[in-house]
Design an enzyme around this catalytic site. Structure first.
Site, PDB file in Angstrom:
ATOM      1  CB  THR A   1      -1.039   0.241   1.512  1.00 37.82           C
ATOM      2  OG1 THR A   1      -0.128   0.669   2.261  1.00 37.82           O
ATOM      3  CG2 THR A   1      -1.661  -1.038   1.271  1.00 37.82           C
ATOM      4  CB  CYS A   2       1.066   4.459  -2.045  1.00 40.97           C
ATOM      5  SG  CYS A   2      -1.031   4.891  -2.276  1.00 40.97           S
ATOM      6  CB  SER A   3      -1.524   3.456   3.949  1.00 40.83           C
ATOM      7  OG  SER A   3      -1.829   3.740   5.079  1.00 40.83           O
TER       8      SER A   3
END
Length: 195
Positions: free
Chosen positions: A52-54
């Site tokens: 994820t880009c979290s």
């Protein structure tokens, strides 16, 4: 998988305007379902990357932990610490805080701390459990935006060891009920054997 994108906020101010802790809580179920489907499609011996880009563990380690829990040993978290040794990174975490979804900013420590409405909208797997310490979540990696003038992102590499027979989601109430029933059955067997 779809994610809140909070790891991109350093270079993309858009998410700041509408970000809320509800983003991660609201996405967790979908992220688990997509990861399960990906693992289903994976050949035995194959590797799957969950990313994820979290930077929020509810979207990251909590999803990986639930995937490992439900796969019941058929998936293993791969240690990739020797890959890309120049990449500056942080290890995954075995425990995390979950912020209440009502905007109060309070920390939720147990499933019972959520309201009935909150529990109806999410899975208990958003919270860290004792078994997370044995899952080697430190094998996950997190790239922090300030370490390389990049966006932040999370990566976990999972290997399929054998065909998966998925365990169904089980709430803590259901788990306690199952454990009580098993204990009662054991007591009945022990009592009938002693008679």
């Amino acid at each position: 998988v779809p994610c809140s994108g909070d790891g991109t906020m350093r270079k993309n101010a858009g998410p700041w305007e509408k970000w809320s802790c509800l983003d991660a809580l609201g996405l967790h179920k979908l992220q688990v379902k997509i990861a399960i489907r990906g693992a289903d499609l994976l050949a035995v011996g194959g590797e799957m990357i969950y990313s994820t880009c979290s930077l929020n563990p509810v979207e990251d380690e909590a999803v990986v932990a639930e995937l490992l829990r439900r796969a019941d040993g058929a998936l293993q978290l791969v240690d990739v610490s020797d890959r890309l040794p120049q990449l500056r990174r942080c290890s995954g975490v075995p425990t995390w805080h979950v912020v209440r979804s009502d905007r109060s900013g309070s920390i939720v420590r147990e499933w019972g701390d959520f309201t009935d409405l909150e529990r109806s909208r999410q899975w208990e797997s958003v919270l860290p459990r004792a078994d997370c310490r044995d899952m080697h979540l430190e094998r996950c990696l997190r790239v922090m935006p300030h370490h390389g003038d990049t966006g932040g992102f999370f990566v976990a590499v999972l290997r399929k060891e054998r065909p998966i027979v998925w365990r169904e989601f089980e709430s803590s109430d259901e788990r306690r009920k199952r454990e009580r029933a098993a204990a009662a059955a054991n007591e009945r067997r022990a009592a009938s054997g002693a008679a």
